[in-house]
Scaffold this motif. Structure first.
Motif, PDB file in Angstrom:
ATOM      1  N   LYS A 199       0.834  -1.220   0.000  1.00 39.17           N
ATOM      2  CA  LYS A 199       0.000   0.000   0.000  1.00 39.17           C
ATOM      3  C   LYS A 199       0.862   1.260   0.000  1.00 39.17           C
ATOM      4  O   LYS A 199       0.578   2.216  -0.721  1.00 39.17           O
ATOM      5  CB  LYS A 199      -0.912   0.000   1.223  1.00 39.17           C
ATOM      6  N   ASN A 217     -10.290 -12.132   2.038  1.00 41.68           N
ATOM      7  CA  ASN A 217      -9.977 -11.098   3.028  1.00 41.68           C
ATOM      8  C   ASN A 217      -8.896 -10.166   2.514  1.00 41.68           C
ATOM      9  O   ASN A 217      -8.980  -8.949   2.670  1.00 41.68           O
ATOM     10  CB  ASN A 217      -9.499 -11.736   4.340  1.00 41.68           C
ATOM     11  N   VAL A 218      -7.865 -10.759   1.914  1.00 42.53           N
ATOM     12  CA  VAL A 218      -6.757  -9.960   1.388  1.00 42.53           C
ATOM     13  C   VAL A 218      -7.245  -9.080   0.239  1.00 42.53           C
ATOM     14  O   VAL A 218      -6.947  -7.885   0.170  1.00 42.53           O
ATOM     15  CB  VAL A 218      -5.616 -10.885   0.914  1.00 42.53           C
ATOM     16  N   ARG A 220     -10.225  -7.989  -0.342  1.00 39.59           N
ATOM     17  CA  ARG A 220     -11.090  -6.933   0.163  1.00 39.59           C
ATOM     18  C   ARG A 220     -10.269  -5.784   0.729  1.00 39.59           C
ATOM     19  O   ARG A 220     -10.599  -4.614   0.576  1.00 39.59           O
ATOM     20  CB  ARG A 220     -12.000  -7.507   1.248  1.00 39.59           C
ATOM     21  N   HIS A 221      -9.192  -6.153   1.396  1.00 41.56           N
ATOM     22  CA  HIS A 221      -8.358  -5.141   2.029  1.00 41.56           C
ATOM     23  C   HIS A 221      -7.618  -4.286   1.007  1.00 41.56           C
ATOM     24  O   HIS A 221      -7.388  -3.103   1.225  1.00 41.56           O
ATOM     25  CB  HIS A 221      -7.356  -5.819   2.963  1.00 41.56           C
ATOM     26  N   LEU A 255     -18.686 -18.128  -3.074  1.00 43.13           N
ATOM     27  CA  LEU A 255     -17.332 -17.862  -2.579  1.00 43.13           C
ATOM     28  C   LEU A 255     -17.372 -17.166  -1.221  1.00 43.13           C
ATOM     29  O   LEU A 255     -16.662 -17.546  -0.290  1.00 43.13           O
ATOM     30  CB  LEU A 255     -16.583 -16.941  -3.547  1.00 43.13           C
ATOM     31  N   ALA A 259     -16.016 -18.625   2.566  1.00 47.94           N
ATOM     32  CA  ALA A 259     -14.854 -18.072   3.281  1.00 47.94           C
ATOM     33  C   ALA A 259     -15.122 -18.082   4.778  1.00 47.94           C
ATOM     34  O   ALA A 259     -16.144 -17.589   5.224  1.00 47.94           O
ATOM     35  CB  ALA A 259     -14.582 -16.650   2.802  1.00 47.94           C
TER      36      ALA A 259
ATOM     37  N   VAL B 187     -11.301 -22.442  -1.620  1.00 51.90           N
ATOM     38  CA  VAL B 187     -12.160 -22.058  -0.506  1.00 51.90           C
ATOM     39  C   VAL B 187     -13.527 -22.756  -0.540  1.00 51.90           C
ATOM     40  O   VAL B 187     -14.051 -23.161   0.503  1.00 51.90           O
ATOM     41  CB  VAL B 187     -12.278 -20.517  -0.420  1.00 51.90           C
ATOM     42  N   PRO B 259      -6.620  -9.183   7.577  1.00 57.66           N
ATOM     43  CA  PRO B 259      -7.308  -8.146   6.813  1.00 57.66           C
ATOM     44  C   PRO B 259      -8.823  -8.288   7.008  1.00 57.66           C
ATOM     45  O   PRO B 259      -9.318  -9.379   7.208  1.00 57.66           O
ATOM     46  CB  PRO B 259      -6.938  -8.463   5.363  1.00 57.66           C
TER      47      PRO B 259
END
Lengths: 322, 323
Positions: A199, A217-218, A220-221, A255, A259, B187, B259
């Motif tokens: 970032k 998660n990654v 989205r971040h 998906l 998760a 997943v 995250p």
């Protein structure tokens, strides 16, 4: 709205597989099927999908490590597929790759400084003295210190090696970085360090990222917009917010339901997660055999990636009604 | 609740060319019947060696140097090799991260499952074969009759892991050791495999030791959690407590570095500075000392013990411990 840095148009890649030994049979594997995608200057475009969905093949075509079977890619308006060797070399200065596995993507016989310096030599940037100072500067930028310069890759930890790989990718000051699962091989505490670094570097160098990952998660971040791939096709493309808060495509929903949530008190919503990503249909939607909303038309016609308003695109016949 | 498996002060050491390391250091824990205990930690923290110590399958350069492992009241460390062999696969079963390396590539999968059944239950070949097909059906493999004739390479990763589970479940074990069972899977496949393990666990009132680095999986699939760091358990509690009120600075750091769980306002993740210490030259004092934001001078001198700070919540940290 930023202008697009890269336009991918009707891109297709077919691999020929032969199976059988005595009577070899040829079979076509469509790894990338008719992909249209724009990458805007300064954005992070997240690309998600399960293994074998074609994300890495797409990355390889963008880097011209594979030739597409059809379609074209424009980088700043120029078609990279028709580039000759000289043009290609110049192009690759602008488009660099960060690999998943820092262990296997660094030359074990070169020092850290040597690895970071190599692109400067190949592209004949600056003189010797200037190169040294560029390398040193870059090492500090990615969080390595001058004392690391003479060490070899095996002397570094996984996180430090990934920093080394990032330094090598950035030394030529590229505009587009393709990050192919850059944190998947790292432990979670190291992963956070690398994501923060990526970032920071994006801000400092004004980079554009194509960020490939299977970790929602990654993604989205990191991402501004997200493209979801399934069996070679983009099935949904929307802003980060819309993908997570208001997903349109049944596969996106599956998906997200699959998760694991980092909170034992949240019981997961009961969307059935079933089946495997296998190309078994010759006609119609690629996702039909796993889809809970399938109707007659799904086995007849392939749904196009259609505009659903507000910069949302979804390839589903029933998007909006389900 | 009685403990099905009770580990006390377990120490597993390895002799390597670089010196002696203690991979599992003074670990005590208990798994109750029907319970899933999650072991979380980063690579090299000793979670796999803990599971292999329970099976007494540690690599030849390692040895269990102390402590006790009692399973249904019997001491496993005193058992003969022959007694352990009978126990493995029938009472305690194990599944691994990469099913392809645990399956024999040149034997049909039905035959591989039947072999385990014949060895442990003494059934005739035909009965064992019929039972292996029932097992394949049980783990959700479509057309089990036909699939039983497949070789491992003909199956997808998810299907192979189902076969491994079918094999592990074939003798109705009391305890399943699952070492990163879904790390190599996508997943959507992962969710199906975790659901399957959970369903089989409930149906057979089995206990599970689930080893993972993924805090999401722990939250969704376990009742109790032990966090390991550099060979030691640093925190152990019920899953709700550990996620709502993590106490050890390392556990808190792990939670905050996920995250989408706790990013701060600027969109940056909190990180744990530095990296895991090398087991070859551990400094005295707390192993987390040089990465810890709460450390004070006592931490560098004396190693904290795992103490109960709240009912059922054990932490090894001088800041959390009462005295």
């Amino acid at each position: 709205m930023n202008k697009p840095l890269m336009n991918i148009r009707s891109l297709k890649k077919v691999f020929k597989l032969s199976s059988g030994f005595i009577r070899a049979q040829e079979r076509n594997l469509v790894a990338v099927n008719n992909i249209n995608l724009d990458i805007d200057e300064g954005e992070t475009l997240g690309l998600v999908g399960e293994s074998g969905c074609g994300k890495s093949t797409l990355a390889k075509i963008i880097l011209r490590l594979e030739k597409p079977s059809a379609g074209n890619i424009l980088f700043k308006g120029k078609d990279i597929i028709s580039f000759d060797r000289v043009q290609l070399k110049a192009y690759r200065r602008n488009v660099q790759l960060i690999f998943q596995d820092p262990y296997s993507s660094l030359n074990p016989r070169k020092t850290a400084a040597g690895i970071i310096r190599e692109p400067l030599t190949i592209h004949n940037v600056a003189d010797n003295k200037k190169r040294d100072s560029l390398v040193e500067e870059m090492m500090l930028k990615v969080g390595l210190s001058a004392q690391h310069a003479k060490r070899y890759p095996h002397e570094f930890s996984g996180g430090q090696r990934q920093r080394l790989g990032i330094a090598r990718a950035l030394i030529l000051q590229p505009q587009l970085i393709i990050a192919d699962e850059p944190v998947s091989a790292l432990d979670v505490s190291i992963q956070a360090q690398i994501l923060n670094l990526l970032k920071d570097l994006k801000k400092d160098f004004g980079l554009t990222y194509l960020f490939i990952s299977h970790d929602l998660n990654v993604i989205r971040h990191m991402s501004d917009r997200i493209a979801i791939m399934y069996l070679g096709e983009i099935v949904e493309l929307s802003s980060n917010h819309d993908i997570y808060e208001n997903p349109l495509h049944p596969y996106t929903r599956m998906l997200l339901a699959a998760a694991p949530v980092c909170n034992p008190r949240i019981k997961k919503n009961v969307i059935a997660v079933r089946g495997e990503a296998v190309a078994e249909n010759n006609r119609g939607c690629a996702f039909q055999n796993r889809c809970a909303y399938r109707t007659g038309i799904c086995s007849e016609q392939e749904p196009p990636l259609a505009d659903r308003g507000n910069n949302r695109y979804c390839a589903c016949h029933r998007a909006g009604e389900i | 609740m009685p403990c099905l498996l009770k580990i006390k002060d377990l120490v597993t050491v390895f002799n390597t060319v670089k010196g002696k390391i203690t991979a599992v250091d003074d670990v005590s824990l208990c798994i109750e019947e029907g319970e899933t205990l999650g072991i979380v930690g980063e690579s090299g923290c000793g979670k796999t060696m803990l599971a292999l110590s329970i099976m007494r399958l540690i690599p030849p350069n390692g040895e269990i140097a102390g402590g006790s492992i009692s399973f249904r009241g019997e001491e496993l460390l005193k058992k003969s090799e022959e007694e352990m062999r009978r126990l493995r696969g029938s009472e305690i079963a194990m599944i691994f991260q990469e099913p392809m390396t645990s399956l024999n590539p040149v034997i049909r999968i039905g035959e591989q499952i039947a072999e385990a059944i014949r060895l442990h239950q003494g059934l005739a070949a035909r009965d064992a074969h019929a039972l292996s097909i029932r097992q394949l059906e049980e783990v959700g493999i479509p057309e089990p009759q036909r699939r039983a004739l497949d070789y491992p390479h003909q199956l997808s990763g998810g299907m192979r892991q189902r076969v491994m589970i079918a094999m592990a479940m074939s003798c109705h074990p009391r305890l399943l050791l699952a070492d990163e069972p879904t790390t190599a899977l996508d997943v959507t496949i992962q969710a199906q495999i975790l659901d399957l393990i959970d369903a089989l666990k409930k149906k057979n009132n089995m206990s599970v030791l689930l080893i993972t680095h993924d805090l999401g999986i722990v939250a969704q699939s376990t009742q109790k959690v032990a966090v390991m760091y550099a060979g030691k358990i640093v925190e152990m509690a019920d899953v709700d407590d550990i996620y709502s009120a993590p106490k050890h600075p390392y556990t808190r750091g792990l939670m905050e570095s996920i995250p989408a769980r706790c990013p701060d306002q600027n969109g940056y993740l909190k990180t744990i500075p530095g990296s895991v210490p090398s087991l070859y030259d551990l400094a005295p004092g707390c192993r987390f000392y040089d990465r810890c934001s709460l450390a004070f001078d006592k931490c560098s001198r004396q190693e904290p013990n795992l103490e109960e700070v709240a009912p059922g919540h054990l932490v090894s940290c001088w800041k959390c411990n009462s005295n």
